[in-house]
Scaffold this motif. Structure first.
Motif, PDB file in Angstrom:
ATOM      1  N   LYS A  23       0.830  -1.207   0.000  1.00 49.86           N
ATOM      2  CA  LYS A  23       0.000   0.000   0.000  1.00 49.86           C
ATOM      3  C   LYS A  23       0.863   1.256   0.000  1.00 49.86           C
ATOM      4  N   SER A  24       1.913   1.240   0.800  1.00 48.98           N
ATOM      5  CA  SER A  24       2.803   2.396   0.879  1.00 48.98           C
ATOM      6  C   SER A  24       3.483   2.653  -0.459  1.00 48.98           C
ATOM      7  N   GLU A  25       3.985   1.605  -1.088  1.00 48.69           N
ATOM      8  CA  GLU A  25       4.645   1.762  -2.377  1.00 48.69           C
ATOM      9  C   GLU A  25       3.653   2.189  -3.461  1.00 48.69           C
ATOM     10  N   PHE A  26       2.424   1.711  -3.361  1.00 49.48           N
ATOM     11  CA  PHE A  26       1.391   2.111  -4.323  1.00 49.48           C
ATOM     12  C   PHE A  26       1.089   3.596  -4.167  1.00 49.48           C
ATOM     13  N   ARG A  27       0.990   4.065  -2.929  1.00 46.18           N
ATOM     14  CA  ARG A  27       0.746   5.494  -2.689  1.00 46.18           C
ATOM     15  C   ARG A  27       1.889   6.335  -3.254  1.00 46.18           C
ATOM     16  N   ASP A  60       1.707   9.182  -6.127  1.00 49.45           N
ATOM     17  CA  ASP A  60       2.198  10.539  -5.892  1.00 49.45           C
ATOM     18  C   ASP A  60       3.138  11.015  -6.999  1.00 49.45           C
ATOM     19  N   GLN A  61       3.759  10.096  -7.712  1.00 55.27           N
ATOM     20  CA  GLN A  61       4.690  10.449  -8.784  1.00 55.27           C
ATOM     21  C   GLN A  61       3.967  10.787 -10.089  1.00 55.27           C
ATOM     22  N   ILE A  62       2.713  10.412 -10.211  1.00 52.23           N
ATOM     23  CA  ILE A  62       1.962  10.629 -11.447  1.00 52.23           C
ATOM     24  C   ILE A  62       1.285  11.994 -11.389  1.00 52.23           C
ATOM     25  N   ASN A  63       1.580  12.825 -12.378  1.00 54.21           N
ATOM     26  CA  ASN A  63       1.000  14.171 -12.420  1.00 54.21           C
ATOM     27  C   ASN A  63       0.051  14.360 -13.602  1.00 54.21           C
ATOM     28  N   ASP A  64      -0.252  13.287 -14.280  1.00 57.05           N
ATOM     29  CA  ASP A  64      -1.152  13.338 -15.426  1.00 57.05           C
ATOM     30  C   ASP A  64      -2.559  12.970 -14.950  1.00 57.05           C
TER      31      ASP A  64
END
Length: 81
Positions: A7-11, A15-19
Motif C-alpha cells: 500500500k505504501s509503495e502504491f501510494r 504521488d509520482q503521477i501528475n497526469d
C-alpha cells in the motif's frame, strides 16, 4: 510483500503521477475491481487470474520492470479517450 508495504509503495507511485487522465484511468480501474457488484477479479477466468498473479510475482524482480518513460515513449500516440 506485506500488504502495508504494498500500500505504501502504491501510494508513492500514485504521488509520482501528475497526469490527470492517467490517474483517472487508474482510479476507474481500481474502483471497478473493488466494487462488490461486477468485480473485475471475479470476472476473470482461472487462467487469467493465474497470469495476473504470476505477473505480480515477477514484478518483484526489477529486471522484469519497464520504466514509465519507456512506456510513454512507446505509446506516445496512444489515444487517451
Amino acid at each position: 510483500m506485506k500488504i502495508e508495504t504494498l500500500k505504501s509503495e502504491f501510494r508513492e507511485l500514485i504521488d509520482q503521477i501528475n497526469d490527470q487522465e492517467i490517474l483517472a484511468q487508474f482510479y476507474d480501474a481500481l474502483n471497478r475491481s473493488v466494487s462488490t457488484e461486477g468485480s473485475l477479479w471475479q470476472s476473470l477466468t482461472k487462467e487469467q487470474k493465474q497470469a495476473v498473479l504470476l505477473a505480480y510475482d515477477e514484478s518483484d524482480d526489477e529486471a522484469n520492470l519497464v520504466s514509465l518513460s519507456s512506456i510513454k515513449s512507446k505509446y506516445k500516440e496512444w489515444p487517451l479517450k
